[in-house]
Design a protein around this motif. Structure first.
Motif, PDB file in Angstrom:
ATOM      1  N   SER A 393      -1.500  -3.626  -2.374  1.00  0.00           N
ATOM      2  CA  SER A 393      -1.519  -2.165  -2.516  1.00  0.00           C
ATOM      3  C   SER A 393      -2.763  -1.356  -1.622  1.00  0.00           C
ATOM      4  O   SER A 393      -3.851  -2.221  -1.616  1.00  0.00           O
ATOM      5  CB  SER A 393      -1.431  -1.553  -3.776  1.00  0.00           C
ATOM      6  OG  SER A 393      -2.586  -1.985  -4.488  1.00  0.00           O
ATOM      7  N   PRO A 398      -2.769  -2.021  -8.210  1.00  0.00           N
ATOM      8  CA  PRO A 398      -1.404  -2.100  -8.441  1.00  0.00           C
ATOM      9  C   PRO A 398      -0.815  -1.706  -9.754  1.00  0.00           C
ATOM     10  O   PRO A 398       0.327  -1.320  -9.788  1.00  0.00           O
ATOM     11  CB  PRO A 398      -1.335  -3.816  -8.395  1.00  0.00           C
ATOM     12  CG  PRO A 398      -2.581  -4.122  -7.579  1.00  0.00           C
ATOM     13  CD  PRO A 398      -3.581  -3.101  -7.989  1.00  0.00           C
ATOM     14  N   TRP A 399      -1.685  -1.495 -10.699  1.00  0.00           N
ATOM     15  CA  TRP A 399      -1.001  -1.207 -11.924  1.00  0.00           C
ATOM     16  C   TRP A 399      -0.901   0.296 -12.310  1.00  0.00           C
ATOM     17  O   TRP A 399      -0.342   0.670 -13.369  1.00  0.00           O
ATOM     18  CB  TRP A 399      -2.034  -1.642 -13.242  1.00  0.00           C
ATOM     19  CG  TRP A 399      -3.222  -1.012 -13.047  1.00  0.00           C
ATOM     20  CD1 TRP A 399      -3.473   0.191 -13.964  1.00  0.00           C
ATOM     21  CD2 TRP A 399      -4.377  -1.365 -12.890  1.00  0.00           C
ATOM     22  NE1 TRP A 399      -4.888   0.330 -14.019  1.00  0.00           N
ATOM     23  CE2 TRP A 399      -5.697  -0.471 -12.924  1.00  0.00           C
ATOM     24  CE3 TRP A 399      -4.887  -2.607 -11.889  1.00  0.00           C
ATOM     25  CZ2 TRP A 399      -6.782  -0.719 -12.603  1.00  0.00           C
ATOM     26  CZ3 TRP A 399      -5.954  -2.624 -11.456  1.00  0.00           C
ATOM     27  CH2 TRP A 399      -6.951  -1.824 -11.763  1.00  0.00           C
ATOM     28  N   ALA A 403       0.654   3.493  -7.029  1.00  0.00           N
ATOM     29  CA  ALA A 403       0.558   2.292  -6.103  1.00  0.00           C
ATOM     30  C   ALA A 403       1.986   2.211  -5.455  1.00  0.00           C
ATOM     31  O   ALA A 403       2.923   2.171  -6.151  1.00  0.00           O
ATOM     32  CB  ALA A 403       0.140   1.149  -6.938  1.00  0.00           C
ATOM     33  N   LEU A 405       3.458  -0.803  -3.442  1.00  0.00           N
ATOM     34  CA  LEU A 405       3.186  -2.484  -3.081  1.00  0.00           C
ATOM     35  C   LEU A 405       3.833  -2.865  -1.801  1.00  0.00           C
ATOM     36  O   LEU A 405       5.143  -2.446  -2.124  1.00  0.00           O
ATOM     37  CB  LEU A 405       3.509  -3.185  -4.374  1.00  0.00           C
ATOM     38  CG  LEU A 405       2.622  -2.990  -5.594  1.00  0.00           C
ATOM     39  CD1 LEU A 405       3.310  -3.686  -6.868  1.00  0.00           C
ATOM     40  CD2 LEU A 405       1.463  -3.705  -5.301  1.00  0.00           C
ATOM     41  N   TYR A 439      -5.837  -4.538  -2.209  1.00  0.00           N
ATOM     42  CA  TYR A 439      -5.409  -5.438  -3.729  1.00  0.00           C
ATOM     43  C   TYR A 439      -4.451  -6.192  -3.560  1.00  0.00           C
ATOM     44  O   TYR A 439      -3.149  -5.779  -3.386  1.00  0.00           O
ATOM     45  CB  TYR A 439      -5.127  -4.285  -5.040  1.00  0.00           C
ATOM     46  CG  TYR A 439      -6.255  -3.440  -5.179  1.00  0.00           C
ATOM     47  CD1 TYR A 439      -7.130  -3.804  -6.291  1.00  0.00           C
ATOM     48  CD2 TYR A 439      -6.289  -2.239  -4.686  1.00  0.00           C
ATOM     49  CE1 TYR A 439      -7.948  -2.732  -6.529  1.00  0.00           C
ATOM     50  CE2 TYR A 439      -7.279  -1.204  -4.875  1.00  0.00           C
ATOM     51  CZ  TYR A 439      -8.031  -1.431  -5.911  1.00  0.00           C
ATOM     52  OH  TYR A 439      -9.129  -0.598  -6.332  1.00  0.00           O
ATOM     53  N   GLN A 441      -1.914  -9.407  -4.521  1.00  0.00           N
ATOM     54  CA  GLN A 441      -1.098 -10.037  -6.029  1.00  0.00           C
ATOM     55  C   GLN A 441      -0.019 -10.691  -5.504  1.00  0.00           C
ATOM     56  O   GLN A 441       0.786 -10.499  -4.511  1.00  0.00           O
ATOM     57  CB  GLN A 441      -0.854  -8.804  -6.731  1.00  0.00           C
ATOM     58  CG  GLN A 441      -0.914  -9.110  -8.408  1.00  0.00           C
ATOM     59  CD  GLN A 441      -0.759  -8.075  -9.258  1.00  0.00           C
ATOM     60  OE1 GLN A 441      -0.740  -6.911  -8.693  1.00  0.00           O
ATOM     61  NE2 GLN A 441      -1.370  -8.302 -10.365  1.00  0.00           N
ATOM     62  N   ILE A 457      -5.342 -10.404  -9.672  1.00  0.00           N
ATOM     63  CA  ILE A 457      -5.592  -9.830  -8.295  1.00  0.00           C
ATOM     64  C   ILE A 457      -6.651 -10.161  -7.630  1.00  0.00           C
ATOM     65  O   ILE A 457      -7.690 -10.780  -8.385  1.00  0.00           O
ATOM     66  CB  ILE A 457      -5.707  -8.146  -8.728  1.00  0.00           C
ATOM     67  CG1 ILE A 457      -4.603  -7.394  -9.313  1.00  0.00           C
ATOM     68  CG2 ILE A 457      -6.269  -7.294  -7.616  1.00  0.00           C
ATOM     69  CD1 ILE A 457      -5.055  -6.191 -10.126  1.00  0.00           C
TER      70      ILE A 457
END
Length: 475
Positions: A393, A398-399, A403, A405, A439, A441, A457
């Motif tokens: 992101s 990301p959370w 966001a 992705l 970021y 993941q 992350i």
């Protein structure tokens, strides 16, 4: 002529002071403890440093007093991060110094805060942690006891004092409460002698130090427990221990998940993960780890630093400087990143970057996602799975609900499907000028073959120069 005479007299006074070996009173303040504990800062130096950090980093470090000790010294929290408190922010809480002579945990806790602040703007993960999360650091949870242990060291003795200073009728000078056994979750009055080194107090949370910490944790964690993480930094054992510590048979439906979290943090260190149900250590009633997990339902671990061979409760400086500090700083950084979702992200694949290639108009990133190797000990084959995919992101964690992705190209290794090699090219003219956080993941695969757990992350920063934006403007 009189001024000249005064200057000469003043110089003679300084020469005389130097000759007699006299130093001004201010220079006699103890900033570090004497050998063999010279790697540890004094109580005064620590408290002064906490204030200094808030002056050096006024937007990122905030000092709070959450209560007072039995002898009326402040219990302080250094809060790291942008002070825009919302219940949605991930939070890591680090508590050290409940045991007064546990010098290494207190020093490591302060060094972690210093290191994170020093790396802000230079290291991508340190930067986003301070921008997007909150880290609450209680360096000295037992200030009265710490000063007694410190005085023992200054006198040339091994620091043995562990409790606070509330005597409760003990008349031989050994009165006090073991604060690490005074929290009100599963507290037990099994020892009634206030002179005993492990006296848990006359009642649960009887001590002002304990009550201040309990109240503060309830205040900041109760609204968002699943995106929070508490670590109780203790001495001796080189172990990361899961709840529950008050019983070997207490039901804990998340014990396996907590053990995976401990295993993830133990990677690359001397520490070993240990279940609270293990018979390799004694039951500990009324402890902070069980309170945080059992009462507030926040994922929590007890991190015992050091070993008997390296000094026991008071870790030798050679071991602290060469092993505990570098390993501990890495571990606490990973703990801060995992605070986003401790019990799930500890089970997902981990991202490493193997190469970052920069040109005038592109940044090419090469890396690998690994679902098996970043644990200690290595998991059983049924505890890891194939990597499902890798994504990133841009500028938004990301959370966050906002966001976006973006999957990247990845190739799963045939013989080792828990490994996935990936790469992605960022075309700078397509991005706005300035610094951007990426970021990254990875996700593992669940039993149905679908996307499973997201992993820890790992972020990088790229800086887009203004000139790369010009072709886009022209078009």
């Amino acid at each position: 002529m009189k001024l000249h005479s005064c200057i000469i007299k003043l110089l003679l006074i300084f020469v005389f002071i130097g000759f007699m070996g006299i130093t001004p009173a201010s220079s006699t303040k103890v900033t570090t403890l004497p050998e063999p504990y010279s790697c540890y800062r004094s109580y005064e130096a620590i408290t002064n440093r906490l204030v200094a950090l808030t002056n050096l980093y006024p937007d990122l470090a905030h000092l709070k007093t959450i209560g007072f000790s039995y002898e009326d010294r402040p219990i302080q929290v250094l809060q790291l991060g942008r002070e825009v408190e919302t219940n949605a922010k991930p939070r890591l809480v680090l508590v050290s110094g409940l045991q007064a002579n546990a010098l290494a945990p207190m020093e490591l806790n302060l060094r972690f805060a210093e290191t994170l602040l020093e790396k802000y703007g230079e290291d991508a993960n340190a930067t986003w942690l301070l921008e997007q999360t909150e880290i609450h650091v209680i360096v000295i949870a037992n200030p009265d006891g710490r000063l007694i242990a410190e005085q023992q060291a200054i006198a040339g003795n091994a620091p043995t004092w562990t409790k606070n200073k509330q005597p409760y009728g003990c008349t031989n000078g050994n009165g006090g409460v073991a604060l690490g056994q005074n929290f009100d979750f599963e507290w037990v009055d099994d020892i009634t002698n206030a002179c005993a080194p492990d006296y848990p107090g006359p009642s649960a949370a009887s001590e002002p130090e304990t009550l201040a910490i309990q109240t503060y944790l309830e205040q900041i964690l109760a609204q968002n427990p699943e995106n929070s993480f508490v670590i109780d930094l203790q001495a001796n054992g080189d172990k990361l221990i899961t709840p529950f510590l008050f019983s070997k048979t207490a039901e804990n439906p998340s014990e396996d998940d907590l053990f995976m979290l401990a295993s993830k943090l133990a990677y690359g260190s001397q520490a070993m993960p240990l279940r609270g149900s293990s018979d390799t250590f004694d039951i500990i009633n009324g402890n902070l780890t069980d309170f945080s997990y059992g009462h507030i339902q926040v994922p929590s671990l007890r991190f015992n630093l050091g070993s008997d061979l390296a000094g026991g409760d008071v870790t030798d400086c050679w071991y602290y400087k060469s092993i505990l500090e570098p390993e501990g700083l890495n571990m606490l950084t990973r703990a801060a990143i995992l605070a986003v979702e401790p019990l799930t992200q500890a089970q997902g694949p981990e991202i490493t970057f193997t190469n970052i290639e920069n040109s005038a108009y592109t940044t090419h990133i090469i890396g690998q996602a690994n679902d098996a190797n970043f644990y200690k000990p290595l998991p059983n084959p049924d505890e890891f799975s194939a990597v499902h995919h890798v994504a990133f992101s841009l500028d938004t964690p990301p959370w966050s609900p906002n966001a976006v992705l973006i999957p990247v190209a990845g190739e799963r290794q045939t013989e080792q499907p828990y490994l996935m090699d990936f790469d992605h090219t960022f075309h700078l003219p397509e991005m706005t000028p300035g610094k951007h956080t990426l970021y990254f993941q990875a996700w593992d695969t669940n039993l149905s073959g679908e996307q499973g757990h997201a992993g820890i992350i790992n972020a990088i920063e790229i800086n887009v120069p203004f000139f790369t934006f010009m072709p886009l403007l022209i078009r």
